[in-house]
Design a protein around this motif. Structure first.
Motif, PDB file in Angstrom:
ATOM      1  N   GLY A   1       0.810  -1.220   0.000  1.00 35.86           N
ATOM      2  CA  GLY A   1       0.000   0.000   0.000  1.00 35.86           C
ATOM      3  C   GLY A   1       0.841   1.265   0.000  1.00 35.86           C
ATOM      4  O   GLY A   1       1.970   1.282   0.487  1.00 35.86           O
ATOM      5  N   ARG A   2       0.260   2.291  -0.577  1.00 35.96           N
ATOM      6  CA  ARG A   2       0.902   3.612  -0.593  1.00 35.96           C
ATOM      7  C   ARG A   2      -0.154   4.659  -0.253  1.00 35.96           C
ATOM      8  O   ARG A   2      -1.201   4.729  -0.898  1.00 35.96           O
ATOM      9  N   ILE A   3       0.139   5.468   0.761  1.00 33.39           N
ATOM     10  CA  ILE A   3      -0.752   6.582   1.096  1.00 33.39           C
ATOM     11  C   ILE A   3       0.022   7.873   0.837  1.00 33.39           C
ATOM     12  O   ILE A   3       1.129   8.063   1.360  1.00 33.39           O
TER      13      ILE A   3
ATOM     14  N   GLU B   1       2.786   3.465  12.361  1.00 26.82           N
ATOM     15  CA  GLU B   1       1.900   2.311  12.601  1.00 26.82           C
ATOM     16  C   GLU B   1       2.043   1.240  11.520  1.00 26.82           C
ATOM     17  O   GLU B   1       1.651   0.096  11.736  1.00 26.82           O
ATOM     18  N   THR B   2       2.587   1.602  10.352  1.00 24.29           N
ATOM     19  CA  THR B   2       2.724   0.637   9.248  1.00 24.29           C
ATOM     20  C   THR B   2       4.196   0.360   8.918  1.00 24.29           C
ATOM     21  O   THR B   2       4.495  -0.247   7.887  1.00 24.29           O
ATOM     22  N   ALA B   3       5.091   0.824   9.805  1.00 27.68           N
ATOM     23  CA  ALA B   3       6.530   0.819   9.471  1.00 27.68           C
ATOM     24  C   ALA B   3       7.054  -0.570   9.114  1.00 27.68           C
ATOM     25  O   ALA B   3       7.959  -0.697   8.292  1.00 27.68           O
ATOM     26  N   GLN B   4       6.518  -1.619   9.723  1.00 29.28           N
ATOM     27  CA  GLN B   4       7.051  -2.960   9.460  1.00 29.28           C
ATOM     28  C   GLN B   4       6.207  -3.727   8.448  1.00 29.28           C
ATOM     29  O   GLN B   4       6.280  -4.951   8.371  1.00 29.28           O
ATOM     30  N   GLU B   5       5.411  -2.992   7.694  1.00 27.69           N
ATOM     31  CA  GLU B   5       4.594  -3.596   6.646  1.00 27.69           C
ATOM     32  C   GLU B   5       4.994  -2.953   5.313  1.00 27.69           C
ATOM     33  O   GLU B   5       5.582  -1.864   5.309  1.00 27.69           O
ATOM     34  N   PRO B   6       4.645  -3.593   4.182  1.00 23.61           N
ATOM     35  CA  PRO B   6       5.001  -2.987   2.885  1.00 23.61           C
ATOM     36  C   PRO B   6       4.042  -1.864   2.496  1.00 23.61           C
ATOM     37  O   PRO B   6       3.478  -1.825   1.414  1.00 23.61           O
ATOM     38  N   ILE B   7       3.864  -0.965   3.426  1.00 22.03           N
ATOM     39  CA  ILE B   7       2.939   0.164   3.251  1.00 22.03           C
ATOM     40  C   ILE B   7       3.706   1.425   3.642  1.00 22.03           C
ATOM     41  O   ILE B   7       4.409   1.419   4.660  1.00 22.03           O
ATOM     42  N   THR B   8       3.584   2.470   2.850  1.00 17.61           N
ATOM     43  CA  THR B   8       4.210   3.741   3.239  1.00 17.61           C
ATOM     44  C   THR B   8       3.163   4.847   3.275  1.00 17.61           C
ATOM     45  O   THR B   8       2.104   4.740   2.651  1.00 17.61           O
TER      46      THR B   8
END
Ligand code: NAD
Length: 257
Positions: free
Chosen positions: A132-134, A169-176
């Motif tokens: 994900g990308r925000i 909150e998403t640092a260890q997921e493939p989401i920025t």
């Protein structure tokens, strides 16, 4: 780079920066969901044109970003949201002791609260997809202030802060999650003000742009919606996978002053 197979939801994207971002994401191969609070034939036609031009699926979904439930429903209706661009925004200019309460509430709701609601709704979809990308379209006014824009500046600073929290909150997921901070951008709305300002000041177009509109932008050039779209595409690329919780200024040097 290719964003084939990704779906991007861009709030407030039937004009200006949002439309420019939607077009650049589509050019990179993403399916796009355009949005605003209107539901006109031309809104749907805009999506159809983008779909045809770039060979992607492009839809227009009406949702009012001043209403939390409609923000969440936009993501639900999109069905998929790999890339979320929170762009919808309005402005009102007045001294704080004369600032209309309804304008304050609307700016905080559309420019800041909507990003809370869409992010909360989109994150479970990103987690399920494993990517994900925000990208939050904040402003140079998310980092600095000007008089008479209290609501806008409070909202944009809020968006910058929220971007950092979501990144943690998403640092260890493939989401920025990041915020882009544009200076003055040449949108149709800004372009339309140039002829009147030329008359008002009896100045050439160049003088109006450099000496009236871009007094705070050291480059003396507007940023373009294509540049903001390109920055968004970059933030969606593999090269940007470790860029999270930060701001990228696209402001011709404004915040360096
Ligand atoms: P714009 O007026 O062209 O676009 C704003 C978009 O938001 C439009 O599509 C509009 O329909 C939509 N919108 C407004 N209220 C909405 C609502 N209640 N629900 C859903 N959509 C709504 O302006 P723009 O210049 O393209 O601004 C886009 C974003 O960029 C804003 O967040 C703005 O604060 C930010 N920004 C603009 C500039 C600039 O110079 N133009 C500079 C810095 C930041």
């Amino acid at each position: 780079m290719s964003l084939n197979g990704k779906t991007a939801v861009i709030t407030g994207s039937n004009s200006g920066i949002g439309l420019g971002v939607a077009r650049e994401l589509a050019r990179a191969g993403a399916d796009v969901v355009l949005n605003s609070f209107t539901d006109r034939d031309e809104d749907h036609a805009l999506a159809a044109e983008i779909g045809k031009e770039f060979g992607v699926t492009a839809r227009y979904i009406k949702a009012d970003m001043s209403k939390g439930d409609e923000c969440r429903q936009l993501i639900a209706d999109a069905g998929k949201c790999d890339i979320l661009v929170n762009n919808a925004g309005i402005q009102h200019v007045a001294p704080i002791d004369q600032f209309p309460v309804e304008k304050w509430d609307a700016i905080i709701a559309i420019n800041m609260n909507s990003a809370f609601h869409t992010t909360a709704a989109a994150l479970p979809l990103m987690r399920a997809a494993g990517w994900g990308r925000i990208v939050n379209i904040a402003s140079a006014h998310g980092l600095t202030a000007s008089p008479f824009k209290a609501a806008y500046i409070a909202a944009k600073h809020g968006v910058v802060g929220m971007s950092k929290t979501v990144a943690l909150e998403t640092a260890q997921e493939p989401i920025t999650c990041n915020a882009i901070c544009p200076g003055y951008v040449l949108t149709p709305l800004v372009e339309a003000q140039i002829p009147d300002t030329m008359k008002e000041y009896n100045m050439s177009r160049e003088d109006v742009v450099k000496n009236v509109m871009l007094t705070r932008q050291p480059s003396k050039e507007f940023a373009t919606v294509e540049q903001l779209g390109g920055t968004t595409v970059f933030l969606c690329s593999d090269a940007a996978a470790q860029i999270t919780g930060t701001t990228i200024s696209v402001d011709g040097g404004w915040t360096a002053l």
